[in-house]
Design an enzyme around this catalytic site. Structure first.
Site, PDB file in Angstrom:
ATOM      1  N   CYS A 105     -61.686  32.696  -3.211  1.00  0.00           N
ATOM      2  CA  CYS A 105     -62.176  32.112  -1.958  1.00  0.00           C
ATOM      3  C   CYS A 105     -63.610  31.642  -2.156  1.00  0.00           C
ATOM      4  O   CYS A 105     -64.359  32.237  -2.923  1.00  0.00           O
ATOM      5  CB  CYS A 105     -62.133  33.182  -0.852  1.00  0.00           C
ATOM      6  SG  CYS A 105     -62.488  32.542   0.802  1.00  0.00           S
TER       7      CYS A 105
ATOM      8  N   CYS B 187     -65.997  41.200   2.098  1.00  0.00           N
ATOM      9  CA  CYS B 187     -64.620  40.888   1.682  1.00  0.00           C
ATOM     10  C   CYS B 187     -64.487  40.895   0.162  1.00  0.00           C
ATOM     11  O   CYS B 187     -65.254  40.237  -0.544  1.00  0.00           O
ATOM     12  CB  CYS B 187     -64.216  39.524   2.240  1.00  0.00           C
ATOM     13  SG  CYS B 187     -62.599  38.976   1.679  1.00  0.00           S
TER      14      CYS B 187
ATOM     15  N   CYS C  40     -48.155  38.947   5.305  1.00  0.00           N
ATOM     16  CA  CYS C  40     -49.520  38.433   5.202  1.00  0.00           C
ATOM     17  C   CYS C  40     -49.618  37.597   3.926  1.00  0.00           C
ATOM     18  O   CYS C  40     -49.366  38.094   2.828  1.00  0.00           O
ATOM     19  CB  CYS C  40     -50.465  39.639   5.165  1.00  0.00           C
ATOM     20  SG  CYS C  40     -52.180  39.172   5.041  1.00  0.00           S
TER      21      CYS C  40
ATOM     22  N   GLU D 140     -52.102  38.172  -3.869  1.00  0.00           N
ATOM     23  CA  GLU D 140     -51.461  39.290  -3.206  1.00  0.00           C
ATOM     24  C   GLU D 140     -50.769  38.829  -1.934  1.00  0.00           C
ATOM     25  O   GLU D 140     -51.234  37.914  -1.267  1.00  0.00           O
ATOM     26  CB  GLU D 140     -52.516  40.322  -2.791  1.00  0.00           C
ATOM     27  CG  GLU D 140     -53.307  40.861  -3.953  1.00  0.00           C
ATOM     28  CD  GLU D 140     -54.449  41.747  -3.498  1.00  0.00           C
ATOM     29  OE1 GLU D 140     -54.525  42.061  -2.292  1.00  0.00           O
ATOM     30  OE2 GLU D 140     -55.260  42.115  -4.344  1.00  0.00           O
TER      31      GLU D 140
ATOM     32  N   CYS E 254     -67.840  35.937   2.175  1.00  0.00           N
ATOM     33  CA  CYS E 254     -68.185  36.868   3.248  1.00  0.00           C
ATOM     34  C   CYS E 254     -68.589  38.193   2.586  1.00  0.00           C
ATOM     35  O   CYS E 254     -67.950  38.638   1.627  1.00  0.00           O
ATOM     36  CB  CYS E 254     -66.993  37.061   4.183  1.00  0.00           C
ATOM     37  SG  CYS E 254     -66.482  35.509   4.955  1.00  0.00           S
TER      38      CYS E 254
ATOM     39  N   CYS F  89     -57.670  43.099   1.880  1.00  0.00           N
ATOM     40  CA  CYS F  89     -57.760  41.756   1.333  1.00  0.00           C
ATOM     41  C   CYS F  89     -58.338  41.697  -0.091  1.00  0.00           C
ATOM     42  O   CYS F  89     -59.496  42.017  -0.312  1.00  0.00           O
ATOM     43  CB  CYS F  89     -58.656  40.979   2.297  1.00  0.00           C
ATOM     44  SG  CYS F  89     -58.834  39.283   1.936  1.00  0.00           S
TER      45      CYS F  89
HETATM   46  N1  SAH Z   1     -60.377  33.662   5.362  1.00  0.00           N
HETATM   47  C1  SAH Z   1     -59.628  34.016   6.524  1.00  0.00           C
HETATM   48  C2  SAH Z   1     -58.399  34.859   6.247  1.00  0.00           C
HETATM   49  C3  SAH Z   1     -58.521  35.976   5.235  1.00  0.00           C
HETATM   50  S1  SAH Z   1     -59.411  37.433   5.732  1.00  0.00           S
HETATM   51  C4  SAH Z   1     -60.535  34.690   7.551  1.00  0.00           C
HETATM   52  O1  SAH Z   1     -61.689  34.930   7.243  1.00  0.00           O
HETATM   53  O2  SAH Z   1     -60.089  34.924   8.668  1.00  0.00           O
HETATM   54  C5  SAH Z   1     -58.405  38.164   6.949  1.00  0.00           C
HETATM   55  C6  SAH Z   1     -59.137  39.154   7.816  1.00  0.00           C
HETATM   56  O3  SAH Z   1     -59.517  40.318   7.063  1.00  0.00           O
HETATM   57  C7  SAH Z   1     -60.417  38.596   8.421  1.00  0.00           C
HETATM   58  O4  SAH Z   1     -60.482  38.894   9.772  1.00  0.00           O
HETATM   59  C8  SAH Z   1     -61.498  39.338   7.652  1.00  0.00           C
HETATM   60  O5  SAH Z   1     -62.668  39.432   8.421  1.00  0.00           O
HETATM   61  C9  SAH Z   1     -60.849  40.669   7.388  1.00  0.00           C
HETATM   62  N2  SAH Z   1     -61.418  41.407   6.262  1.00  0.00           N
HETATM   63  C10 SAH Z   1     -61.876  40.931   5.088  1.00  0.00           C
HETATM   64  N3  SAH Z   1     -62.350  41.919   4.318  1.00  0.00           N
HETATM   65  C11 SAH Z   1     -62.177  43.064   5.011  1.00  0.00           C
HETATM   66  C12 SAH Z   1     -62.459  44.437   4.752  1.00  0.00           C
HETATM   67  N4  SAH Z   1     -63.036  44.819   3.611  1.00  0.00           N
HETATM   68  N5  SAH Z   1     -62.137  45.339   5.707  1.00  0.00           N
HETATM   69  C13 SAH Z   1     -61.557  44.959   6.865  1.00  0.00           C
HETATM   70  N6  SAH Z   1     -61.269  43.685   7.164  1.00  0.00           N
HETATM   71  C14 SAH Z   1     -61.571  42.742   6.247  1.00  0.00           C
END
Ligand code: SAH
Length: 352
Positions: A119, A126, A112, A93, A123, A343
């Site tokens: 990944c 995510c 973006c 995406e 996390c 994301c």
């Molecule tokens: N892997 C990298 C970049 C991708 S995530 C990182 O972790 O920074 C980009 C941003 O989106 C990160 O700050 C992450 O914490 C946030 N993010 C991921 N899932 C999310 C969600 N469900 N709601 C809000 N922010 C989210």
């Protein structure tokens, strides 16, 4: 002779095809100019190339490594999300966010970018992490996401002003691909976007942050913090067990010192998990005296997950604690929630 599809870069395949066809060296420059500067959608547009050559290149050297298969625009029209297919059918995406300029400011059009299909970081909040990792994207697959939206914007009389590596994947886990994509996007011979207008976001790969600080193109760094104690952060971002908060912040301080750039800290706010006022106080203390900016991102709930977004009042109170402590903080509601622009969420609908 047809050049077979493979992992070679666009540039390498172009040079090889032109050499095989006995073409002069300046043809490569012409094609690059059409691709990156004039944003041609296909070889057919390249009027200063002989017709036979255009056809041959069209057959053997795909101009773009990403093919849009679905495009969604948010109700307010500002956010467009594209689901892109790669040559091996992986889906990633990319999102375009159009921000109107305040007062005299020019509008900002931020793209973006995804850096990996899936990944490894897992996390807990995510959507991308849930599906695991498929593969790293190539530098062309990354840069071509920006070019896709550059073409969309060209049709609106606009251009890409910023790119952020905040899509699917952990950019610093695909270090070489991301650095080469930055080089392509930054190079005057290619896309020509300033390094100051690019941001790499990481969940905290400390050695790679240190390496990034020494790259010739100094980009902005964003770090996903999400908690202020190692115990809580390790629950949310498992990588924290390897690189705990103190080590991560030390690397950020060095990055800020070396690049003279303010580091941003992304703090996803999850109801009852990391949104208490105590947590806000600790975050304020952690940020104190640092060249930093905090982006508070109220959770974009992932279907099937128990985590919830805090209500607006809780978000405002959290932000107030930071601002009262003179920590610059911005609340960023995810753009285009109505088009599952969080994301990895659109892809998740497709591949389950
Ligand atoms: N892997 C990298 C970049 C991708 S995530 C990182 O972790 O920074 C980009 C941003 O989106 C990160 O700050 C992450 O914490 C946030 N993010 C991921 N899932 C999310 C969600 N469900 N709601 C809000 N922010 C989210």
């Amino acid at each position: 002779m047809a050049v077979t599809a493979g992992s070679a870069s666009f540039g390498a395949r172009l040079d090889e095809a032109l050499r095989t066809l006995g073409q002069p060296a300046y043809r490569a420059r012409q094609v690059r100019e059409w691709k990156y500067r004039r944003l041609a959608a296909g070889y057919a547009e390249m009027g200063n190339l002989p017709a036979g050559l255009r056809q041959e290149l069209g057959r053997t050297v795909p101009l773009s490594a990403v093919e849009p298969i679905q495009e969604l625009r948010s109700d307010d029209g500002r956010t467009t999300k594209a689901l892109l297919r790669l040559a091996d059918n992986q889906l990633v995406e990319a999102v375009l966010m159009r921000q109107q300029g305040l007062n005299e400011e020019a509008p900002r059009n931020t793209v973006c970018l995804s850096s990996q299909a899936g990944c490894k970081m897992r996390c807990s909040f995510c959507a991308t992490g849930h599906g695991g990792w498929r593969r790293d994207l190539t530098s062309d697959e990354i840069a071509d996401q920006a070019l896709h939206f550059a073409r969309v914007l060209k049709g609106e009389g606009e251009h890409v002003t910023n790119v952020v590596f905040m899509g699917m994947g952990e950019p610093l886990d695909n270090y070489d691909g991301v650095i080469e994509a930055i080089r392509l996007l930054n190079s005057r011979e290619a896309f020509g976007l300033g390094a100051r207008n690019m941001t790499v976001s990481t969940c905290g790969l400390v050695p790679a942050i240190r390496r990034l600080a020494n790259e010739p193109a100094q980009v902005n760094l964003a770090v996903s913090l999400a908690a202020t104690t190692d115990e809580r952060r390790s629950e949310l971002i498992p990588l924290n067990r390897r690189y705990p908060i103190a080590e991560l912040l030390a690397a950020c301080d060095d990055y800020a010192r070396q690049t003279r750039r303010r580091v941003s800290f992304e703090y996803v706010l999850i109801a009852g998990i990391n949104d208490s006022l105590d947590e806000a106080q600790r975050l304020k203390a952690l940020m104190h005296g640092r060249l930093a900016h905090v982006n508070l991102i109220p959770l974009n709930p992932v279907e099937g997950d128990a985590y919830e977004r805090p209500d607006e009042l809780a978000v405002r109170r959290f932000a107030k604690v930071l601002r009262e402590g003179r920590v610059p903080a911005t609340v960023r509601y995810s753009k285009g929630v109505d088009i599952v622009a969080g994301c990895g969420q659109l892809r998740a609908q497709r591949v389950g």
